[in-house]
Design a protein around this motif. Structure first.
Motif, mmCIF file in Angstrom:
data_model
loop_
_atom_site.group_PDB
_atom_site.id
_atom_site.type_symbol
_atom_site.label_atom_id
_atom_site.label_comp_id
_atom_site.label_asym_id
_atom_site.label_seq_id
_atom_site.Cartn_x
_atom_site.Cartn_y
_atom_site.Cartn_z
ATOM 1 N N ARG A 146 50.393 52.214 43.288
ATOM 2 C CA ARG A 146 51.590 52.195 42.432
ATOM 3 C C ARG A 146 51.450 51.219 41.268
ATOM 4 O O ARG A 146 51.995 51.454 40.186
ATOM 5 N N ARG A 147 50.723 50.115 41.472
ATOM 6 C CA ARG A 147 50.603 49.114 40.411
ATOM 7 C C ARG A 147 49.929 49.712 39.181
ATOM 8 O O ARG A 147 50.401 49.586 38.053
ATOM 9 N N ILE A 148 48.790 50.394 39.405
ATOM 10 C CA ILE A 148 48.072 51.006 38.283
ATOM 11 C C ILE A 148 48.886 52.150 37.687
ATOM 12 O O ILE A 148 48.959 52.312 36.466
ATOM 13 N N ASP B 275 41.213 46.976 42.943
ATOM 14 C CA ASP B 275 41.970 46.108 42.030
ATOM 15 C C ASP B 275 42.843 45.096 42.780
ATOM 16 O O ASP B 275 42.892 43.922 42.413
ATOM 17 N N ASP B 276 43.494 45.586 43.812
ATOM 18 C CA ASP B 276 44.422 44.729 44.551
ATOM 19 C C ASP B 276 43.728 43.537 45.193
ATOM 20 O O ASP B 276 44.340 42.480 45.373
ATOM 21 N N GLY C 228 38.678 48.639 35.683
ATOM 22 C CA GLY C 228 39.118 49.147 34.388
ATOM 23 C C GLY C 228 40.462 48.592 33.966
ATOM 24 O O GLY C 228 40.823 48.684 32.789
ATOM 25 N N SER C 229 41.198 48.021 34.894
ATOM 26 C CA SER C 229 42.589 47.669 34.586
ATOM 27 C C SER C 229 42.952 46.204 34.765
ATOM 28 O O SER C 229 43.941 45.755 34.226
ATOM 29 N N VAL C 230 42.174 45.466 35.529
ATOM 30 C CA VAL C 230 42.558 44.087 35.829
ATOM 31 C C VAL C 230 42.100 43.145 34.710
ATOM 32 O O VAL C 230 40.977 43.232 34.220
ATOM 33 N N ASP C 231 42.994 42.265 34.318
ATOM 34 C CA ASP C 231 42.716 41.278 33.285
ATOM 35 C C ASP C 231 41.544 40.375 33.693
ATOM 36 O O ASP C 231 41.417 40.021 34.863
ATOM 37 N N GLN D 120 41.747 49.087 29.041
ATOM 38 C CA GLN D 120 42.882 49.772 29.673
ATOM 39 C C GLN D 120 43.000 51.210 29.178
ATOM 40 O O GLN D 120 43.272 52.126 29.956
ATOM 41 N N ALA D 121 42.827 51.386 27.871
ATOM 42 C CA ALA D 121 42.914 52.741 27.308
ATOM 43 C C ALA D 121 41.795 53.620 27.863
ATOM 44 O O ALA D 121 42.003 54.796 28.191
#
Lengths: 253, 253
Positions: free
Chosen positions: A218-220, B64-65, B86-89, B155-156
């Motif tokens: 859900r976070r992504i 990611d989590d 791909g998404s985590v800072d 992110q894109a």
């Protein structure tokens, strides 16, 4: 060959390469008829009234809407007549001849990309056994994958093709738009597209689903919806596909 | 290598093939850690407390989590530490070391399909120039396509990848379901999937859209919606994608 569009072009060229004699290319579009006729040694004809009676087979490779129109305009008793549509009933040709059928090659065609038909499934339906055998033999000259397919199956195949090809292409296009918004060239994603298609060539796509939706991450998902906040169309699309993927995965419940 | 999932597996194997010395495979999943360690000549470690201090690079290739969790648990001052998300800072790694970055290979991975990284874009982001150079050099040993990518771009790219790969796979799956309902094997549609992906490898998908929606062929669209009447999910999906495709084609207005 009645028609001068993408499929008519590729099909006429494929039969021509196999030594078949294309008598006429019939199309109201004079230039297109002339071009395809030139490529296949045929005579260009723009008026259906000048349709030859001497062909062994008449292929109506035009848009679905135009098929009934043509069927009404020509009468070819005893000649074998087919259309190439994934969705139009074969009975529309009953008024043209009592020997009719469907010759539906399952592929996406363009005029400029020449297609090797050898691995393209050709779906055949016919008014009777004899017509079927003739069409299957002809299809067998250009393709190694000739299949007997009834009307309901052909409709399902066409619908499946819309998902697997037209909608897939739209997914590619969404990716292109998203990349463009951050000045990233589309080529960055091409190896991924290639590998995804390759996987589907070897396994059932039900077994190879990956991504945030199938993990129900859900976070992504929320982050992506947020990134799409200025594009309501893509946002809704993202939400609905993600929900369907999650729902289809029993692990999430 | 911290992690033993699909990406950790493929990445560790790729570096191992290039002669890199993988010191440890660190994963709570004892069996997976042992397996990957065995394949790459590394030591399997299940407890983060036993993390070696001697590695030149620490790759956190986990979900990611789990990244923030690991970042909190380890301290590696002066060591180069990356994650592969791909998404985590990247700043999540600040607490681990002052030399950190992101090493994001853009591909879909599975444990069993061995991946040739050479044409896979590796997106690099780093805390400083020197870290970037080190990571780019390392990425260059397995890939010919190393790119400097900032957080917004990454992110894109990840979002675009969801459309181009995860959602595309779901389109394949819808096609498979539809075919199955008429007892047609999925292989009939594989040449079409292949050709559609091939087109996207050569042209912009904005230029290659085909199908009933882009022609705004209401008759076929209605017919397809009718065929999907017992499957509200696919029906809604069909309607929404068709509308977006039609809307995107200026010819329809």
């Amino acid at each position: 060959m009645i028609g001068s569009g993408n499929l008519a072009t590729q099909l006429a060229k494929a039969f021509h390469r196999k030594g078949k004699n294309i008598l006429q290319v019939v199309s109201r579009r004079r230039e297109a008829a002339g071009l395809l006729a030139g490529l296949t040694g045929a005579k260009p004809v723009t008026d259906l009234q000048q349709l030859s009676r001497d062909a062994d087979l008449y292929i109506i490779a035009v848009s679905d809407d135009a098929i009934p129109e043509i069927a009404k305009a020509v009468s070819l008793p005893d000649r074998l007549v087919v259309h190439t549509s994934g969705s139009v009933d074969q009975e529309v040709l009953k008024q043209v001849s009592d020997r009719y059928g469907v010759f539906y090659p399952l592929q996406t065609f363009s005029k400029t990309r020449d297609i090797d038909f050898s691995d393209i499934p050709v779906c055949i339906e016919a008014s009777d056994e004899q017509c079927f055998d003739q069409l299957a033999a002809l299809a067998g000259e250009i393709s190694d994958d000739v299949r007997k397919v009834n009307s309901m199956q052909r409709q399902a195949i066409h619908l499946a093709a819309v998902f697997a090809s037209n909608f897939t292409n739209y997914m590619y296009r969404c990716a292109e738009d998203i990349l463009k918004s951050e000045n990233i060239p589309f080529d960055i994603i091409r190896p991924l597209i290639r590998e995804t298609a390759k996987k589907a060539g070897q396994q059932s796509p039900a077994l190879t689903q990956t991504g945030p939706a199938v993990r129900n991450d859900r976070r992504i998902i929320e982050k992506h919806l947020q990134l799409l906040k200025n594009d309501p169309g893509k946002r809704e699309l993202y939400a609905i596909i993600s929900e369907l993927i999650a729902r289809n995965n029993p692990k999430n419940f």
